[in-house]
Design a protein around this motif. Structure first.
Motif, short mmCIF file in Angstrom:
data_model
loop_
_atom_site.label_atom_id
_atom_site.label_comp_id
_atom_site.label_asym_id
_atom_site.label_seq_id
_atom_site.Cartn_x
_atom_site.Cartn_y
_atom_site.Cartn_z
N GLN A 1 14.33 4.49 2.33
CA GLN A 1 13.98 4.44 0.71
C GLN A 1 12.65 5.09 0.52
O GLN A 1 11.66 4.74 1.01
CB GLN A 1 12.85 2.64 0.73
N ALA A 2 13.08 6.11 -1.11
CA ALA A 2 12.51 6.69 -1.63
C ALA A 2 12.26 6.67 -2.81
O ALA A 2 12.90 6.33 -3.58
CB ALA A 2 12.33 8.45 -1.24
N VAL B 1 14.01 4.12 -6.69
CA VAL B 1 14.53 3.71 -5.96
C VAL B 1 15.64 4.01 -5.45
O VAL B 1 16.85 3.57 -5.21
CB VAL B 1 13.97 2.35 -5.68
N THR C 1 17.91 4.40 -1.45
CA THR C 1 18.03 4.36 0.08
C THR C 1 19.30 5.07 0.74
O THR C 1 20.62 5.25 0.12
CB THR C 1 17.91 3.11 0.08
N GLU D 1 10.39 4.43 4.67
CA GLU D 1 9.91 5.26 3.87
C GLU D 1 9.65 6.26 4.57
O GLU D 1 9.08 6.48 5.81
CB GLU D 1 9.24 4.43 2.66
#
Length: 253
Positions: A190-191, A197, A199, A236
């Motif tokens: 996840q970023a 956001v 994923t 992350e």
């Protein structure tokens, strides 16, 4: 043997004592120590904390026990508050009168802190998750155990770093968080940026607990990155974390 944090963040403050009356320096220092211990107990979320304190004038070179008065409100400053079992405070009168120099007294306050905290009701081998029925609340001396725990939810599902014995008081340093990612497991990478956001799919190359940094392969690009475990099956990129000093560890083959 400390009670939570050291004296950082504890500032001097004026005591509410009428001017030009005898000052009970021991009582003032003891009151400040009790307030500090109460604050730390609240931060630790201990159940029903109790405090037993005693104070002693430890002023170097003190020659008199005569009552002291001050034309200004006195201040109480922490000198050493790391250990609950022996704290030191300074009670200071800075007299504004030109013909008075004021005075300073150092006071040692010794404290015993107890609370209702969790102890083991059963033996649990290392690596085995702890269940609620294996815990009970007991009043224990926590003067030297700053990370004692009263909250059952903070313990259930965790494992001991070593075997836990019946009757043993639990402390955060004795426990490990549950493993949220297993080696070889598919994970979401996840970023996020500017509220967006994204994923991406990945594969964990190491097992990891919450907050730990592990190697993860992005299955789309094939790139291996270091990522922080943030939830079950979710990581992350390490660069996105608040600090690189989290529970990072060397990569394993």
């Amino acid at each position: 043997m400390s009670v939570l944090a050291a004296c950082a963040g504890v500032s001097a403050r004026a005591a509410t004592v009428p001017v030009n009356v005898p000052v009970n320096v021991l009582a003032l220092a003891e009151a400040e120590a009790r307030a500090l211990l109460q604050e730390r107990a609240e931060q630790a979320r201990w159940i029903a904390p109790q405090f037993e304190l005693s104070a002693l004038d430890a002023t170097p070179g003190r020659r008199s026990d005569a009552p002291l008065a001050c034309a200004q409100p006195v201040s109480v400053e922490p000198l050493e508050t790391r250990f609950a079992t022996r704290m030191k405070w300074a009670v200071i009168c800075t007299d504004a009168k030109a013909d008075a120099s004021g005075w300073r007294r150092e006071v040692v306050v010794k404290a015993r802190v107890s609370a209702q905290v969790l102890v083991m009701a059963d033996e649990v081998p290392a690596g085995q998750p702890i269940a609620a029925e294996q815990l009970r609340l007991e009043r224990r001396d926590v003067s030297a155990t700053t990370d004692a725990i009263s909250d059952t939810e903070a313990v259930v599902g965790r494992t001991g770093r070593s075997a836990l014995r019946t009757g043993q008081m639990l402390a955060r340093r004795l426990l490990l968080a549950p493993v949220l990612v297993q080696r070889g497991q598919g994970v979401g990478i996840q970023a996020g940026h500017a509220g967006i956001v994204v994923t991406a799919p990945g594969e964990a190359l190491e097992a990891g607990r919450e907050g730990e940094v592990i190697r993860v392969r992005n299955t789309r690009s094939g790139k291996v990155i270091r990522a922080r475990v943030i939830d079950a099956g979710l990581v992350e990129p390490q660069a996105m974390g608040a600090s690189t000093s989290d529970q990072s560890r060397p990569a394993r083959d």
